[in-house]
Design a protein around this motif. Structure first.
Motif, PDB file in Angstrom:
ATOM      1  N   MET B   1     -15.471   2.869  -6.608  1.00  0.00           N
ATOM      2  CA  MET B   1     -14.383   2.159  -7.323  1.00  0.00           C
ATOM      3  C   MET B   1     -13.035   2.398  -6.634  1.00  0.00           C
ATOM      4  N   ASP B   2     -12.151   1.419  -6.770  1.00  0.00           N
ATOM      5  CA  ASP B   2     -10.859   1.505  -6.098  1.00  0.00           C
ATOM      6  C   ASP B   2      -9.772   2.105  -6.993  1.00  0.00           C
ATOM      7  N   GLY B   3     -10.110   2.446  -8.237  1.00  0.00           N
ATOM      8  CA  GLY B   3      -9.111   3.031  -9.135  1.00  0.00           C
ATOM      9  C   GLY B   3      -8.132   2.033  -9.716  1.00  0.00           C
ATOM     10  N   LEU B   4      -8.358   0.758  -9.439  1.00  0.00           N
ATOM     11  CA  LEU B   4      -7.434  -0.275  -9.929  1.00  0.00           C
ATOM     12  C   LEU B   4      -8.128  -1.376 -10.734  1.00  0.00           C
ATOM     13  N   THR B   5      -9.370  -1.676 -10.376  1.00  0.00           N
ATOM     14  CA  THR B   5     -10.044  -2.856 -10.934  1.00  0.00           C
ATOM     15  C   THR B   5     -10.418  -2.673 -12.408  1.00  0.00           C
ATOM     16  N   GLU B   6     -10.269  -3.739 -13.165  1.00  0.00           N
ATOM     17  CA  GLU B   6     -10.656  -3.760 -14.577  1.00  0.00           C
ATOM     18  C   GLU B   6     -11.934  -4.586 -14.733  1.00  0.00           C
ATOM     19  N   ILE B   7     -12.780  -4.167 -15.652  1.00  0.00           N
ATOM     20  CA  ILE B   7     -14.075  -4.835 -15.826  1.00  0.00           C
ATOM     21  C   ILE B   7     -14.117  -5.568 -17.164  1.00  0.00           C
ATOM     22  N   LYS B   8     -14.430  -6.867 -17.104  1.00  0.00           N
ATOM     23  CA  LYS B   8     -14.512  -7.671 -18.327  1.00  0.00           C
ATOM     24  C   LYS B   8     -15.689  -7.221 -19.186  1.00  0.00           C
ATOM     25  N   LYS B   9     -15.442  -6.934 -20.460  1.00  0.00           N
ATOM     26  CA  LYS B   9     -16.511  -6.545 -21.365  1.00  0.00           C
ATOM     27  C   LYS B   9     -16.774  -7.613 -22.415  1.00  0.00           C
ATOM     28  N   ASP B  10     -15.760  -8.398 -22.717  1.00  0.00           N
ATOM     29  CA  ASP B  10     -15.923  -9.458 -23.715  1.00  0.00           C
ATOM     30  C   ASP B  10     -14.821 -10.491 -23.501  1.00  0.00           C
ATOM     31  N   SER B  11     -15.099 -11.740 -23.880  1.00  0.00           N
ATOM     32  CA  SER B  11     -14.114 -12.797 -23.693  1.00  0.00           C
ATOM     33  C   SER B  11     -14.188 -13.751 -24.873  1.00  0.00           C
ATOM     34  N   LYS B  12     -13.033 -14.063 -25.440  1.00  0.00           N
ATOM     35  CA  LYS B  12     -13.000 -14.947 -26.607  1.00  0.00           C
ATOM     36  C   LYS B  12     -12.046 -16.105 -26.320  1.00  0.00           C
ATOM     37  N   GLU B  13     -12.560 -17.322 -26.439  1.00  0.00           N
ATOM     38  CA  GLU B  13     -11.701 -18.490 -26.256  1.00  0.00           C
ATOM     39  C   GLU B  13     -10.855 -18.696 -27.507  1.00  0.00           C
ATOM     40  N   ILE B  14      -9.538 -18.757 -27.333  1.00  0.00           N
ATOM     41  CA  ILE B  14      -8.620 -18.904 -28.463  1.00  0.00           C
ATOM     42  C   ILE B  14      -8.184 -20.351 -28.640  1.00  0.00           C
ATOM     43  N   PHE B  15      -7.968 -21.054 -27.529  1.00  0.00           N
ATOM     44  CA  PHE B  15      -7.413 -22.411 -27.601  1.00  0.00           C
ATOM     45  C   PHE B  15      -7.720 -23.151 -26.310  1.00  0.00           C
ATOM     46  N   LYS B  16      -8.068 -24.430 -26.438  1.00  0.00           N
ATOM     47  CA  LYS B  16      -8.245 -25.281 -25.262  1.00  0.00           C
ATOM     48  C   LYS B  16      -7.461 -26.557 -25.480  1.00  0.00           C
ATOM     49  N   GLY B  17      -6.382 -26.731 -24.732  1.00  0.00           N
ATOM     50  CA  GLY B  17      -5.545 -27.912 -24.884  1.00  0.00           C
ATOM     51  C   GLY B  17      -5.564 -28.758 -23.623  1.00  0.00           C
ATOM     52  N   ARG B  18      -4.488 -29.529 -23.433  1.00  0.00           N
ATOM     53  CA  ARG B  18      -4.428 -30.397 -22.254  1.00  0.00           C
ATOM     54  C   ARG B  18      -4.094 -29.591 -21.004  1.00  0.00           C
ATOM     55  N   ILE B  19      -3.269 -28.554 -21.163  1.00  0.00           N
ATOM     56  CA  ILE B  19      -2.874 -27.726 -20.019  1.00  0.00           C
ATOM     57  C   ILE B  19      -3.369 -26.297 -20.219  1.00  0.00           C
ATOM     58  N   VAL B  20      -3.097 -25.769 -21.393  1.00  0.00           N
ATOM     59  CA  VAL B  20      -3.322 -24.349 -21.655  1.00  0.00           C
ATOM     60  C   VAL B  20      -4.734 -24.101 -22.173  1.00  0.00           C
ATOM     61  N   HIS B  21      -5.424 -23.176 -21.538  1.00  0.00           N
ATOM     62  CA  HIS B  21      -6.760 -22.763 -21.975  1.00  0.00           C
ATOM     63  C   HIS B  21      -6.680 -21.242 -22.116  1.00  0.00           C
ATOM     64  N   LEU B  22      -6.582 -20.801 -23.372  1.00  0.00           N
ATOM     65  CA  LEU B  22      -6.239 -19.405 -23.634  1.00  0.00           C
ATOM     66  C   LEU B  22      -7.457 -18.568 -24.033  1.00  0.00           C
ATOM     67  N   PHE B  23      -7.588 -17.411 -23.396  1.00  0.00           N
ATOM     68  CA  PHE B  23      -8.645 -16.441 -23.695  1.00  0.00           C
ATOM     69  C   PHE B  23      -8.028 -15.086 -24.002  1.00  0.00           C
ATOM     70  N   VAL B  24      -8.671 -14.348 -24.887  1.00  0.00           N
ATOM     71  CA  VAL B  24      -8.337 -12.934 -25.048  1.00  0.00           C
ATOM     72  C   VAL B  24      -9.596 -12.140 -24.706  1.00  0.00           C
ATOM     73  N   ASP B  25      -9.484 -11.322 -23.662  1.00  0.00           N
ATOM     74  CA  ASP B  25     -10.642 -10.582 -23.152  1.00  0.00           C
ATOM     75  C   ASP B  25     -10.489  -9.086 -23.428  1.00  0.00           C
ATOM     76  N   GLN B  26     -11.618  -8.438 -23.598  1.00  0.00           N
ATOM     77  CA  GLN B  26     -11.658  -6.977 -23.678  1.00  0.00           C
ATOM     78  C   GLN B  26     -12.049  -6.460 -22.300  1.00  0.00           C
ATOM     79  N   VAL B  27     -11.278  -5.504 -21.787  1.00  0.00           N
ATOM     80  CA  VAL B  27     -11.559  -4.994 -20.447  1.00  0.00           C
ATOM     81  C   VAL B  27     -11.665  -3.472 -20.457  1.00  0.00           C
ATOM     82  N   GLU B  28     -12.457  -2.980 -19.511  1.00  0.00           N
ATOM     83  CA  GLU B  28     -12.515  -1.537 -19.289  1.00  0.00           C
ATOM     84  C   GLU B  28     -11.560  -1.202 -18.149  1.00  0.00           C
ATOM     85  N   LEU B  29     -10.646  -0.290 -18.411  1.00  0.00           N
ATOM     86  CA  LEU B  29      -9.643   0.106 -17.427  1.00  0.00           C
ATOM     87  C   LEU B  29     -10.252   1.080 -16.412  1.00  0.00           C
ATOM     88  N   PRO B  30      -9.551   1.325 -15.295  1.00  0.00           N
ATOM     89  CA  PRO B  30     -10.075   2.258 -14.285  1.00  0.00           C
ATOM     90  C   PRO B  30     -10.355   3.659 -14.837  1.00  0.00           C
TER      91      PRO B  30
END
Lengths: 182, 182
Positions: B1-30
């Motif tokens: 590991m490089d001590g910097l990278t975050e790992i996606k553990k979960d992802s939730k779609e909050i909104f999908k519009g014409r421009i903005v596609h918003l997600f809130v993700d849970q990540v594991e920190l270094p």
């Protein structure tokens, strides 16, 4: 009327997070038709072009989750609530790099992405760094380095420097070296 | 590991519009701790530094709803689904300004706001404009003008030019004039 301005008719809050505050608004267009606008409200941010006594530019090497990659950026961060941008720039510089400075000048302010966000970024320049103490946020992991201008230009070309504010900073340094700033 | 990278553990779609596609993700920190990341997914965009035969830079004057103000920007727009950035740049230039061009070169690509969005902007330069036909989107209202470099520099100073890509463009023109590009 100027034939360009849109008038807000309705606004709906979609999401309020730690950074992103999303609204979908109904607007009246200049021709009287209706349309929707998606707006990410943002507290604003600061960034610092910090040059050390060897004439090198400070960069922070950081994983950026939205891009799933590690890039080099100039030190930067969001404004705290009611925080003055000048104070914020001093704070972020020290937090991220461990350097304070004797004086800073603002070089520019600009909107990052005016099509969908009100994020306004204030950029500062300093070459009077003094030792301070790095203290990162709990969920912030980064490494500090310093590169000369030639290296920074190469890093833009090969996408190690890959974001708008940091490319602005490299061009600012190039122009400043050529004494075209003023 | 490089001590910097975050790992996606979960992802939730909050909104999908014409421009903005918003997600809130849970990540594991270094360091193994968990955190959340708010991500605005964006299709990407193009912008064109277009110089006419008088050596003037084309700008579009446009109301930007997120800022509630009228600013001058270089011509730009979002990528259509599966559209190549090169094709998109030609399309947006003609749609917004009424000019086509014989050739374009890419000057840079950069992320607009890597802290919360994956918007990648591709910027092109052309000085071989030929007459085409303006055709704006239904909800798009703008005026085209052309300014010399001295005026453009002044417009940055007084915030008529006020967004990252357009300030990049003005700096690029200054450096190009000084033959420091390359």
């Amino acid at each position: 009327m100027d034939g360009l301005t849109e008038i807000k008719k309705d606004s709906k809050e979609i999401f309020k997070g730690r950074i992103v505050h999303l609204f979908v608004d109904q607007v009246e267009l200049p021709n009287g038709e209706m349309s929707t606008r998606e707006v990410v409200k943002h507290p604003g941010a600061v960034a610092v072009i910090a040059v050390n006594k060897e004439g090198k530019l400070l960069l922070v090497r950081q994983y950026r989750y939205p891009l799933d990659g590690i890039i080099y950026e100039i030190p930067a961060g969001k404004l705290e609530p009611d925080e003055n941008p000048d104070d914020s720039a001093l704070r972020e510089l020290e937090e991220e790099t461990g350097y304070r400075c004797e004086k800073m000048e603002k070089t520019a302010s600009f909107y990052s992405s005016p099509g969908f966000s009100d994020e306004l970024l204030h950029v500062y320049y300093t070459d009077s760094l003094i030792e301070g103490k790095q203290h990162l946020d709990q969920d912030e992991f980064l490494e500090v380095c310093a590169v000369n201008l030639e290296e920074a230009v190469q890093m833009v070309k090969d996408h190690r420097i890959y974001d708008a504010k940091s490319i602005y900073a490299v061009q600012y340094m190039q122009l400043r070296q050529n004494k075209n700033i003023g």
